[in-house]
Write a protein that holds these residues in place. Structure first.
Motif, PDB file in Angstrom:
ATOM      1  N   ALA A   1       0.826  -1.217   0.000  1.00  0.00           N
ATOM      2  CA  ALA A   1       0.000   0.000   0.000  1.00  0.00           C
ATOM      3  C   ALA A   1       0.856   1.261   0.000  1.00  0.00           C
ATOM      4  O   ALA A   1       0.492   2.277  -0.611  1.00  0.00           O
ATOM      5  CB  ALA A   1      -0.934  -0.004   1.206  1.00  0.00           C
ATOM      6  N   LEU A   2       2.018   1.193   0.665  1.00  0.00           N
ATOM      7  CA  LEU A   2       2.912   2.352   0.708  1.00  0.00           C
ATOM      8  C   LEU A   2       3.474   2.708  -0.669  1.00  0.00           C
ATOM      9  O   LEU A   2       3.956   3.822  -0.877  1.00  0.00           O
ATOM     10  CB  LEU A   2       4.075   2.090   1.666  1.00  0.00           C
ATOM     11  CG  LEU A   2       3.727   1.933   3.149  1.00  0.00           C
ATOM     12  CD1 LEU A   2       4.982   1.674   3.955  1.00  0.00           C
ATOM     13  CD2 LEU A   2       3.010   3.165   3.674  1.00  0.00           C
ATOM     14  N   LYS A   3       3.421   1.772  -1.598  1.00  0.00           N
ATOM     15  CA  LYS A   3       3.948   2.011  -2.939  1.00  0.00           C
ATOM     16  C   LYS A   3       2.898   2.615  -3.873  1.00  0.00           C
ATOM     17  O   LYS A   3       3.218   2.959  -5.011  1.00  0.00           O
ATOM     18  CB  LYS A   3       4.465   0.694  -3.539  1.00  0.00           C
ATOM     19  CG  LYS A   3       5.535   0.017  -2.695  1.00  0.00           C
ATOM     20  CD  LYS A   3       5.896  -1.362  -3.264  1.00  0.00           C
ATOM     21  CE  LYS A   3       6.897  -2.085  -2.373  1.00  0.00           C
ATOM     22  NZ  LYS A   3       7.213  -3.438  -2.881  1.00  0.00           N
ATOM     23  N   THR A   4       1.671   2.733  -3.405  1.00  0.00           N
ATOM     24  CA  THR A   4       0.601   3.247  -4.264  1.00  0.00           C
ATOM     25  C   THR A   4       0.439   4.752  -4.088  1.00  0.00           C
ATOM     26  O   THR A   4       0.610   5.270  -2.983  1.00  0.00           O
ATOM     27  CB  THR A   4      -0.737   2.570  -3.929  1.00  0.00           C
ATOM     28  OG1 THR A   4      -1.159   2.969  -2.614  1.00  0.00           O
ATOM     29  CG2 THR A   4      -0.622   1.056  -3.987  1.00  0.00           C
ATOM     30  N   PRO A   5       0.072   5.469  -5.138  1.00  0.00           N
ATOM     31  CA  PRO A   5      -0.193   6.909  -4.984  1.00  0.00           C
ATOM     32  C   PRO A   5      -1.423   7.162  -4.131  1.00  0.00           C
ATOM     33  O   PRO A   5      -1.514   8.215  -3.476  1.00  0.00           O
ATOM     34  CB  PRO A   5      -0.406   7.378  -6.433  1.00  0.00           C
ATOM     35  CG  PRO A   5      -0.750   6.148  -7.210  1.00  0.00           C
ATOM     36  CD  PRO A   5      -0.029   5.026  -6.542  1.00  0.00           C
ATOM     37  N   GLN A   6      -2.363   6.213  -4.095  1.00  0.00           N
ATOM     38  CA  GLN A   6      -3.582   6.404  -3.310  1.00  0.00           C
ATOM     39  C   GLN A   6      -3.278   6.572  -1.820  1.00  0.00           C
ATOM     40  O   GLN A   6      -3.895   7.403  -1.143  1.00  0.00           O
ATOM     41  CB  GLN A   6      -4.541   5.215  -3.515  1.00  0.00           C
ATOM     42  CG  GLN A   6      -5.256   5.194  -4.845  1.00  0.00           C
ATOM     43  CD  GLN A   6      -4.400   4.618  -5.963  1.00  0.00           C
ATOM     44  OE1 GLN A   6      -3.227   4.254  -5.753  1.00  0.00           O
ATOM     45  NE2 GLN A   6      -4.953   4.519  -7.154  1.00  0.00           N
ATOM     46  N   PHE A   7      -2.310   5.789  -1.307  1.00  0.00           N
ATOM     47  CA  PHE A   7      -1.970   5.904   0.117  1.00  0.00           C
ATOM     48  C   PHE A   7      -1.468   7.303   0.429  1.00  0.00           C
ATOM     49  O   PHE A   7      -1.890   7.925   1.415  1.00  0.00           O
ATOM     50  CB  PHE A   7      -0.911   4.869   0.504  1.00  0.00           C
ATOM     51  CG  PHE A   7      -0.451   4.993   1.933  1.00  0.00           C
ATOM     52  CD1 PHE A   7      -1.127   4.338   2.947  1.00  0.00           C
ATOM     53  CD2 PHE A   7       0.650   5.791   2.267  1.00  0.00           C
ATOM     54  CE1 PHE A   7      -0.724   4.462   4.270  1.00  0.00           C
ATOM     55  CE2 PHE A   7       1.061   5.927   3.582  1.00  0.00           C
ATOM     56  CZ  PHE A   7       0.372   5.258   4.582  1.00  0.00           C
ATOM     57  N   TRP A   8      -0.580   7.808  -0.400  1.00  0.00           N
ATOM     58  CA  TRP A   8       0.017   9.120  -0.104  1.00  0.00           C
ATOM     59  C   TRP A   8      -0.943  10.264  -0.372  1.00  0.00           C
ATOM     60  O   TRP A   8      -0.880  11.305   0.289  1.00  0.00           O
ATOM     61  CB  TRP A   8       1.315   9.276  -0.901  1.00  0.00           C
ATOM     62  CG  TRP A   8       2.319   8.266  -0.435  1.00  0.00           C
ATOM     63  CD1 TRP A   8       2.730   7.139  -1.085  1.00  0.00           C
ATOM     64  CD2 TRP A   8       2.989   8.261   0.837  1.00  0.00           C
ATOM     65  NE1 TRP A   8       3.615   6.431  -0.315  1.00  0.00           N
ATOM     66  CE2 TRP A   8       3.799   7.091   0.871  1.00  0.00           C
ATOM     67  CE3 TRP A   8       2.990   9.113   1.929  1.00  0.00           C
ATOM     68  CZ2 TRP A   8       4.587   6.776   1.970  1.00  0.00           C
ATOM     69  CZ3 TRP A   8       3.772   8.797   3.027  1.00  0.00           C
ATOM     70  CH2 TRP A   8       4.564   7.643   3.043  1.00  0.00           C
ATOM     71  N   LEU A   9      -1.869  10.077  -1.288  1.00  0.00           N
ATOM     72  CA  LEU A   9      -2.931  11.074  -1.469  1.00  0.00           C
ATOM     73  C   LEU A   9      -3.801  11.146  -0.213  1.00  0.00           C
ATOM     74  O   LEU A   9      -4.122  12.235   0.276  1.00  0.00           O
ATOM     75  CB  LEU A   9      -3.784  10.746  -2.694  1.00  0.00           C
ATOM     76  CG  LEU A   9      -3.138  10.976  -4.061  1.00  0.00           C
ATOM     77  CD1 LEU A   9      -4.005  10.392  -5.171  1.00  0.00           C
ATOM     78  CD2 LEU A   9      -2.899  12.475  -4.313  1.00  0.00           C
ATOM     79  N   LEU A  10      -4.152   9.969   0.327  1.00  0.00           N
ATOM     80  CA  LEU A  10      -4.949   9.949   1.560  1.00  0.00           C
ATOM     81  C   LEU A  10      -4.138  10.474   2.742  1.00  0.00           C
ATOM     82  O   LEU A  10      -4.702  11.077   3.657  1.00  0.00           O
ATOM     83  CB  LEU A  10      -5.443   8.537   1.848  1.00  0.00           C
ATOM     84  CG  LEU A  10      -6.607   8.025   0.990  1.00  0.00           C
ATOM     85  CD1 LEU A  10      -7.040   6.642   1.454  1.00  0.00           C
ATOM     86  CD2 LEU A  10      -7.785   8.975   1.036  1.00  0.00           C
ATOM     87  N   TRP A  11      -2.830  10.252   2.734  1.00  0.00           N
ATOM     88  CA  TRP A  11      -1.971  10.780   3.800  1.00  0.00           C
ATOM     89  C   TRP A  11      -2.058  12.313   3.820  1.00  0.00           C
ATOM     90  O   TRP A  11      -2.243  12.916   4.884  1.00  0.00           O
ATOM     91  CB  TRP A  11      -0.527  10.334   3.578  1.00  0.00           C
ATOM     92  CG  TRP A  11       0.380  10.541   4.764  1.00  0.00           C
ATOM     93  CD1 TRP A  11       0.718   9.607   5.701  1.00  0.00           C
ATOM     94  CD2 TRP A  11       1.056  11.753   5.136  1.00  0.00           C
ATOM     95  NE1 TRP A  11       1.562  10.161   6.638  1.00  0.00           N
ATOM     96  CE2 TRP A  11       1.785  11.481   6.317  1.00  0.00           C
ATOM     97  CE3 TRP A  11       1.114  13.039   4.604  1.00  0.00           C
ATOM     98  CZ2 TRP A  11       2.561  12.444   6.963  1.00  0.00           C
ATOM     99  CZ3 TRP A  11       1.877  14.009   5.250  1.00  0.00           C
ATOM    100  CH2 TRP A  11       2.599  13.707   6.407  1.00  0.00           C
TER     101      TRP A  11
END
Length: 471
Positions: A260-270
């Motif tokens: 999940a840490l490799k996905t852009p979705q995780f960092w967008l939600l971060w």
């Protein structure tokens, strides 16, 4: 001990060793177990650790340990005491990130038990630090040990609730996380009552209060430990039929925490969580002086205290209302409302602060605080929609590092920009104008990030629900 247990078993007493009772296999619900028993278990944990929002009750007494009635030479300064809360929030985020995968592996009961030991232990260690008047022991106690309990306790019920309520994940997590927002409503009067009971002419009663509160919260959290259950494999709510055509952004696939840490979705939600919390927590920490300075001569200190209490109520209600609404209209839509309406409210606050009445100012901030709380409660379901249920607790834990960041960034923005404005000759009533516009700008960033969220690419998927292995 083992020999004693065997002898007791031979006499007909069914005694289960503690380590066995905590095992994941022992938490699997029997047939007919009601899923509505799970939210109270989660609430027991969150109502306990939500006490952290009421820690400021101890600030003044901690600054008078030696002087008792007033601060004396050798007493701790408020700036020194303030670090206790900050350390706890930082370790909340760090422990949630570090222990998330462990939680998924060992199950919620063992994790909740660890949280109970750490959180209540933080009170006990802090009591020793206060008694010895060693602030570093208090930092280690409530700050580090208690903060670890906060982090593990916060994420412990999340993935379990989502698995029990696949039809209403937003409502389920909202019920539990609502408890965290309401923890101060129990913790604050409890602390005040105990301080009043234990205070004497030679003691402010803090260390005694810490001991009692540690015991009370341990007992309450153990209720959650004992009653928590996980559903059997392939269990579904009665009458629930998964849609063959899932709604957009709701996946039937799964992504593990590391991937999940490799996905852009995780960092967008971060970023989404960080800016939403930054905007809310900065105002929440400065709410009382803000309304007094913007309505000088109109709002008394007592009325300002009532304003803070009202904001806490909106924070509490928002956690359940917005997360439940997200089950109907979707997580992305709800966050678009948070940010769109939030930008409008923050932009209007300076103008509302110039009116003769504070009613519109109060309503505006009430809406802002409801969305601040709603953001916390909605994000676990958002994660479930994007990454599945396989390790959603671990993913949620790692996302909470955004909270730890915002816990420092928000108050710094509000307090330091206000100080800079006042030093530049700006009137106190106008000192928050720039800050409000900055907060609106942060929410604009969040709105843009939310717009960019889309389905996770299939290359990150592990398996679909029907292929999921027994846990």
């Amino acid at each position: 001990m083992s020999l004693l247990l065997y002898r007791l078993k031979d006499k007909g007493l069914n005694i289960i060793p503690l380590h066995s009772f905590l095992d994941r296999e022992k938490t699997i619900a029997p047939p007919g177990y009601s899923r509505w028993l799970i939210p109270p278990a989660a609430l027991a944990i969150h109502l306990s650790i939500g006490q952290v929002y009421a820690f400021s009750v101890f600030n003044l007494p901690l600054s008078q340990i030696i002087g008792v009635t007033e601060s004396a030479p050798g007493d701790w300064k408020l700036t020194t005491i303030g670090w206790i809360f900050s350390i706890a929030i930082v370790f909340l985020g760090l422990s949630a990130a570090v222990f998330g995968k462990w939680l998924e592996r060992v199950g919620p009961r063992k994790a909740m038990f660890a949280a109970a030991l750490c959180f209540s232990g933080g009170f006990f260690v802090s009591a020793l630090g206060v008694h010895l008047h060693q602030i570093w022991i208090v930092y280690l106690g409530y700050g580090v040990l208690g903060g670890i309990g906060l982090g593990i306790g916060y994420i412990s019920p999340v993935s379990t609730l989502i698995k029990w309520f696949p039809d209403r994940p937003g409502m389920a997590t909202g019920m539990a996380i609502m408890g965290f927002g309401g923890g101060a409503m129990i913790g604050s009067p409890l602390a005040v009552a105990l301080l009043d009971y234990f205070s004497t002419d030679v003691s402010v009663g803090v260390w005694e209060t810490f001991l009692v509160m540690g015991a009370i919260y341990f007992a309450l959290m153990m209720f959650g430990v004992i009653t928590i259950r996980i559903p059997r494999k392939d269990w579904k709510p009665e009458g629930y039929v998964p849609s063959t055509k899932p709604r957009k952004l709701i996946t039937s696939n799964h992504v593990d925490a590391d991937t999940a840490l490799k996905t852009p979705q995780f960092w967008l939600l971060w970023v989404i969580l960080c800016v939403n919390v930054t905007a809310g927590i900065g105002v929440l920490g400065q709410a009382s002086p803000m309304i007094q300075e913007m309505f000088e001569g109109v709002i008394t200190a007592e009325a300002a205290a009532g304003f803070v209490g009202l904001l806490s109520l909106f924070n509490l209600i928002g956690r359940f209302f917005w997360s439940s609404l997200s089950d109907k209209i979707g997580r992305k839509t709800v966050y678009a409302i948070y940010f769109g309406l939030g930008i409008l409210m923050y932009s209007l606050i300076p103008s509302l602060g110039r009116l003769d009445t504070a009613i519109f100012f109060v309503v505006g901030f009430g809406i802002i605080m409801s969305m601040y709380g709603g953001g916390f409660a909605t994000v676990p379901a958002y994660l479930r929609d994007l990454f599945g249920t396989y390790q959603v607790g671990a993913i949620h834990g790692r996302l909470l590092t955004a909270w730890a960041t915002a816990g420092i960034l928000g108050p710094v923005l509000v307090n330091y920009i206000r100080e800079i404005q006042i030093n530049a000759g700006v009137e106190k009533a106008e000192a928050y104008t720039v800050t409000m516009y900055i907060m609106a700008g942060l929410l604009l960033i969040g709105l843009f990030c939310n717009y960019l969220v889309k389905e996770v690419d299939s290359k990150y998927h592990l398996f679909k629900d029907k292929e999921e292995e027994s846990e």
